[in-house]
Design an enzyme around this catalytic site. Sequence first.
Site, PDB file in Angstrom:
ATOM      1  N   ARG A 154       5.472   7.537   3.037  1.00 23.79           N
ATOM      2  CA  ARG A 154       5.021   7.888   4.464  1.00 23.79           C
ATOM      3  C   ARG A 154       5.172   6.729   5.445  1.00 23.79           C
ATOM      4  NH1 ARG A 154       0.971  10.878   1.159  1.00 23.79           N
ATOM      5  NH2 ARG A 154       0.289   8.845   0.428  1.00 23.79           N
ATOM      6  N   ARG A 231      -0.530  -4.478  -0.226  1.00 22.02           N
ATOM      7  CA  ARG A 231      -1.717  -5.106  -0.990  1.00 22.02           C
ATOM      8  C   ARG A 231      -1.393  -6.394  -1.547  1.00 22.02           C
ATOM      9  NH1 ARG A 231      -4.673  -1.531   0.986  1.00 22.02           N
ATOM     10  NH2 ARG A 231      -5.757   0.312  -0.187  1.00 22.02           N
ATOM     11  N   GLU A 260      -9.159 -10.608  -0.846  1.00 23.58           N
ATOM     12  CA  GLU A 260      -9.789 -10.465   0.346  1.00 23.58           C
ATOM     13  C   GLU A 260     -11.162 -10.639   0.396  1.00 23.58           C
ATOM     14  OE1 GLU A 260      -8.037  -7.163   2.337  1.00 23.58           O
ATOM     15  OE2 GLU A 260      -5.820  -8.085   1.818  1.00 23.58           O
ATOM     16  N   HIS A 278      -6.099  -8.442   7.403  1.00 24.01           N
ATOM     17  CA  HIS A 278      -5.965  -7.078   6.873  1.00 24.01           C
ATOM     18  C   HIS A 278      -6.322  -5.970   7.827  1.00 24.01           C
ATOM     19  CE1 HIS A 278      -6.255  -4.042   3.194  1.00 24.01           C
ATOM     20  NE2 HIS A 278      -5.573  -3.429   4.424  1.00 24.01           N
TER      21      HIS A 278
HETATM   22  O1  A2R Z   1       8.281   4.863  -6.622  1.00 24.05           O
HETATM   23  P1  A2R Z   1       8.365   6.086  -5.689  1.00 24.05           P
HETATM   24  O2  A2R Z   1       9.533   6.796  -6.031  1.00 24.05           O
HETATM   25  O3  A2R Z   1       7.135   6.885  -6.261  1.00 24.05           O
HETATM   26  O4  A2R Z   1       8.153   5.784  -4.488  1.00 24.05           O
HETATM   27  C1  A2R Z   1       6.691   5.299  -4.005  1.00 24.05           C
HETATM   28  C2  A2R Z   1       6.920   3.928  -3.824  1.00 24.05           C
HETATM   29  N1  A2R Z   1       6.300   3.007  -5.021  1.00 24.05           N
HETATM   30  C3  A2R Z   1       7.169   2.123  -5.519  1.00 24.05           C
HETATM   31  N2  A2R Z   1       8.187   1.623  -5.379  1.00 24.05           N
HETATM   32  C4  A2R Z   1       8.565   0.776  -6.404  1.00 24.05           C
HETATM   33  N3  A2R Z   1       8.020   0.339  -7.382  1.00 24.05           N
HETATM   34  C5  A2R Z   1       6.732   0.921  -7.831  1.00 24.05           C
HETATM   35  N4  A2R Z   1       5.994   0.460  -8.902  1.00 24.05           N
HETATM   36  C6  A2R Z   1       6.467   1.798  -7.033  1.00 24.05           C
HETATM   37  N5  A2R Z   1       5.178   2.444  -6.859  1.00 24.05           N
HETATM   38  C7  A2R Z   1       5.164   3.187  -5.815  1.00 24.05           C
HETATM   39  O5  A2R Z   1       5.929   3.291  -2.785  1.00 24.05           O
HETATM   40  C8  A2R Z   1       6.540   5.736  -2.420  1.00 24.05           C
HETATM   41  O6  A2R Z   1       7.912   5.791  -1.810  1.00 24.05           O
HETATM   42  C9  A2R Z   1       5.891   4.217  -1.954  1.00 24.05           C
HETATM   43  C10 A2R Z   1       4.634   4.867  -1.480  1.00 24.05           C
HETATM   44  O7  A2R Z   1       4.562   5.743  -0.422  1.00 24.05           O
HETATM   45  P2  A2R Z   1       3.373   6.985  -0.298  1.00 24.05           P
HETATM   46  O8  A2R Z   1       2.874   7.546  -1.420  1.00 24.05           O
HETATM   47  O9  A2R Z   1       3.880   7.838   0.750  1.00 24.05           O
HETATM   48  O10 A2R Z   1       2.109   5.771   0.322  1.00 24.05           O
HETATM   49  P3  A2R Z   1       1.789   5.417   1.747  1.00 24.05           P
HETATM   50  O11 A2R Z   1       0.974   6.630   2.472  1.00 24.05           O
HETATM   51  O12 A2R Z   1       3.298   5.158   2.838  1.00 24.05           O
HETATM   52  O13 A2R Z   1       0.954   4.202   1.563  1.00 24.05           O
HETATM   53  C11 A2R Z   1       1.240   3.141   1.036  1.00 24.05           C
HETATM   54  C12 A2R Z   1       0.290   2.030   0.839  1.00 24.05           C
HETATM   55  C13 A2R Z   1      -1.086   2.461   0.535  1.00 24.05           C
HETATM   56  O14 A2R Z   1      -1.234   2.840  -1.071  1.00 24.05           O
HETATM   57  C14 A2R Z   1      -1.821   1.170   0.961  1.00 24.05           C
HETATM   58  O15 A2R Z   1      -1.651   0.394  -0.130  1.00 24.05           O
HETATM   59  C15 A2R Z   1      -1.153   0.658   2.046  1.00 24.05           C
HETATM   60  O16 A2R Z   1       0.213   1.438   1.760  1.00 24.05           O
HETATM   61  O17 A2R Z   1      -1.587   0.776   3.010  1.00 24.05           O
END
Ligand code: A2R
Length: 324
Positions: A154, A231, A260, A278
Amino acid sequence: MLPTIYIIGGITPFMEAQLVPHFTLIYDAKLEDSAKWLAEHGADVRYVLTNGHDGIASDYIDAMPHVKLISNYGVGYDAIDVSYMRDKGIIVTHTPDVLNEEVATTALMLMLSCYREFRYNEAHARTGAWEKDGNARLSRSADNRVVGIVGLGRIGTAIARKLEAFNAEIIYHNRNEKQVPYRYFDNLIEMAEAADTLIAITPGGASTNALISKEVFEALGPEGVFINVARGSVVDEPALISALETKTIAAAGLDVFAAEPHIPDQLKTLENVVLLPHIGSATEETRAAMGQLTVDNIICYEKTGAVHTPVPETAEIATVAKRG
Ligand code: A2R
């Protein structure tokens, strides 16, 4: 008796005002002895309101046998052991989408600051160096860059869209390829080699721990710029410090850190890094929207048994209500 919400970390007066008429609010920070209070009153707690930084310790939850819902004031919930909560039948909610634009703006602010050397130039104006020593040195353009987004979800998508105004070529690395008009790399090192700038915006937690490694910095190279709005745990922080010290990469813009609010002294003294405390989503407007969703999830559950935005891991045990 009003149902009890156990609040960890700060909430805004606006959130408090909406909750006070319907709930008894217990603030963890105001308790002299949280463990003692929980031993005596833990069974009364129905909801927990916490945030992405503080989360909740599993032994706290064990002392609250009737908790139904943990409402997280933030999109990232890596500080909550969600599989433990799911096994106990506890729903966890968070605040996706409402902060996409703000965090994306923070990422761009850091990227622009790195390329255009905002810290150096601001000091050159403010300290009188311009008058004394002459014009500031030239910086590098932020336009026409190849930008590698690590985590095109997102927020990552909002970053990509805002970068269109800078004529960026977007490439990305996720675990899964998406139907988007950007080049996909299943290998992060290869993407770092192809990119001028890397922007990390994945969730925290075990699957992304130290994902941005020494090898990634070596691949990004001496002209490369690294931005972290994800993070602190996503980066091998000592490797990042070393890459900045040795000019393995050119610069970094960081909004998040491993421990942090502590920031390592080496980072504070380096010239080629921009540091923020942050503040990715920290504007009045966006925090109001996040606060509203945090509160709405609790109020909706109390009224209907449904929530608006469960985290994916607890979506199966939650009934989802549309947001009005
Ligand atoms: O890997 P995918 O296909 O599930 O894509 C997710 C990606 N992602 C990763 N990419 C590479 N290696 C990983 N181990 C991995 N784990 C997850 O990160 C997905 O495209 C993206 C996260 O997107 P959303 O779930 O839509 O989260 P949003 O709302 O963009 O927030 C991301 C993070 C939060 O969790 C807070 O830590 C920070 O932004 O504010």
